[in-house]
Design an enzyme around this catalytic site. Structure first.
Site, PDB file in Angstrom:
ATOM      1  NE  ARG A 295      26.438  44.368  32.813  1.00  0.00           N
ATOM      2  CZ  ARG A 295      27.660  43.867  32.940  1.00  0.00           C
ATOM      3  NH1 ARG A 295      28.165  43.116  31.993  1.00  0.00           N
ATOM      4  NH2 ARG A 295      28.389  44.143  34.013  1.00  0.00           N
ATOM      5  CG  HIS A 299      26.574  39.066  32.714  1.00  0.00           C
ATOM      6  ND1 HIS A 299      26.497  39.286  31.356  1.00  0.00           N
ATOM      7  CD2 HIS A 299      26.477  37.726  32.885  1.00  0.00           C
ATOM      8  CE1 HIS A 299      26.354  38.135  30.736  1.00  0.00           C
ATOM      9  NE2 HIS A 299      26.338  37.163  31.638  1.00  0.00           N
ATOM     10  CE1 TYR A 308      31.982  44.335  35.149  1.00  0.00           C
ATOM     11  CE2 TYR A 308      31.920  42.595  36.802  1.00  0.00           C
ATOM     12  CZ  TYR A 308      31.295  43.324  35.807  1.00  0.00           C
ATOM     13  OH  TYR A 308      29.992  43.045  35.469  1.00  0.00           O
TER      14      TYR A 308
END
Length: 401
Positions: A295, A299, A308
């Site tokens: 990705r 998200h 993160y």
């Protein structure tokens, strides 16, 4: 990208699972191979450098792909990415409430989408914009979901593409039931048989609905292809915090085959998907495909991935870009020229302009619409709620509220 320090189970044959917090050297190597590169069982036909890799098992499933077909796959991916980027910008400008990016996952979706036959059925999650494109769902028909005006404006049966499912993993149960129906109605058994493909992410494999779908599909030999797009991150949680084994190996516990494919390789994704769908429509399903991809964006537009994951991880995966490897292959073999690439880019920009024009001019739905289609024949309680709400809302018309 998965962290080898947290990987506690090696590939088969490497050795036992780690029992301490610190893995052995062999387990670190196994973790790096299984997560960073996809592992030794990764199916890849087109390398990140655009080199065609021969494979005796999978080549027959793409033997019919001509230079024109490869250009078509390239076009699909470019247009899909352009739509994704435009919708992302529209959300940032306040035209959409949220957007779910697919950046980096174009090859997995287009490869799987183009493997489907007209009679096959698809159950998406909320990120399958590329599959929607392959099922002739126009990008403008997706916008109402993310603007909050409808649940999808296409006919799922006509397009053979179900409405988006927001609840994580729920579409797997729906797909399992649909595929069981295909089996019960005798719609499998030959080349003209039907199959169902359901899409979900690596994070969804931690949901009970997915595992229940595995059980039901397995027990009833449902013609169902489970297509897991492992983009390495379930929002902020890496894959290795969800499974001690590569995800495709989970299929073994349910008694059906699992395959890991390079999800950034459109040819490999097409080949594996064709094989899996063929297995299912001939009555040999189900099958689990783990498309190993990444990705490249957040998200959703409410997420901040810089909190993160590291920038160098993103840069490493940019070198595996699914579109660039096809472009390089086309150029290397003189199957496309500058005029072709310019034409595709112009078409992509035109599509983005149409998407923007449609979005900014979308009318607000009438207030009573939220009460429609709840019950087929109406309901007196719901009707009373509707009338009370409309009477309340009418008091604000023309006011400053």
């Amino acid at each position: 990208m998965s962290s080898p320090e947290q990987w506690t189970h090696p590939e088969p044959g490497v050795g036992p699972a780690a029992t301490a917090a610190t893995p052995t050297a062999e387990q670190v190597i196994a973790g790096l191979r299984a997560t960073s590169e996809g592992g030794p069982e990764l199916v890849q036909l087109l390398t990140p450098e655009g080199e065609r890799v021969p494979d005796s098992r999978w080549d027959p499933y793409v033997a019919d792909i001509t230079a024109e077909d490869l250009r078509g796959l390239y076009r699909d991916m470019v247009l899909t990415r352009r739509v994704d980027r435009e919708a992302n910008a529209l959300q940032r400008q306040g035209q959409l409430g949220i957007w779910v990016p697919l950046l980096g996952q174009e090859a997995a979706q287009v490869g799987a989408g183009r493997a489907l036959k007209p009679q096959d059925m698809v159950f998406p999650s909320y990120r399958e914009h590329g599959v929607a494109w392959c099922r002739d769902v126009h990008p403008t028909e997706l916008l109402g979901i993310f603007r909050g005006t409808d649940h999808g404006s296409w006919d799922p049966l006509a397009k053979r593409f179900h409405l988006y499912t927001i609840v994580i993993g729920n579409q797997v149960l729906n797909a399992a039931g649909y595929a069981m129906g295909q089996r019960f109605e005798g719609k499998v058994g030959d080349d003209d048989g039907e199959a169902t493909m359901v899409f979900f992410g690596d994070g969804a494999t931690s949901q009970g609905d997915v595992h229940e779908g595995f059980v039901w599909a397995s027990v009833y030999d449902a013609p169902l292809v489970f297509f897991c797009q492992n983009n390495q991150w379930a929002i902020s949680e890496p894959t290795e915090r969800q499974s001690r084994l590569p995800l495709y190996q989970r299929a073994r516990g349910y008694g059906f085959p699992g395959v890991r494919v390079d999800g950034n390789d459109v040819l490999a994704s097409l080949a594996v998907s064709r094989w899996a769908l063929d297995e299912c429509r001939h009555g040999n399903g189900p099958v689990l495909i783990e498309a190993f991809t990444y990705r490249m964006d957040a998200h959703t537009t409410t997420d901040d991935p810089t909190r993160y994951r590291l920038a160098d991880e993103l840069e490493a995966w940019k070198l595996k870009d699914p579109i660039e490897r096809v472009r390089v292959n086309l150029v290397r073999h003189e199957n496309a020229d500058h005029a072709f690439f310019d034409e595709v880019q112009a078409e992509a920009d035109q599509l983005a302009a149409e998407l923007r024009e449609f979005c900014v001019n979308m009318p607000d739905p009438p207030k009573e619409r939220m009460f429609a289609h709840v019950y087929e024949d109406g309901n007196p309680v719901l009707a009373a709620q509707r009338d009370a709400y409309l009477a309340y809302a009418s008091g604000f018309e023309g006011g400053g509220h």
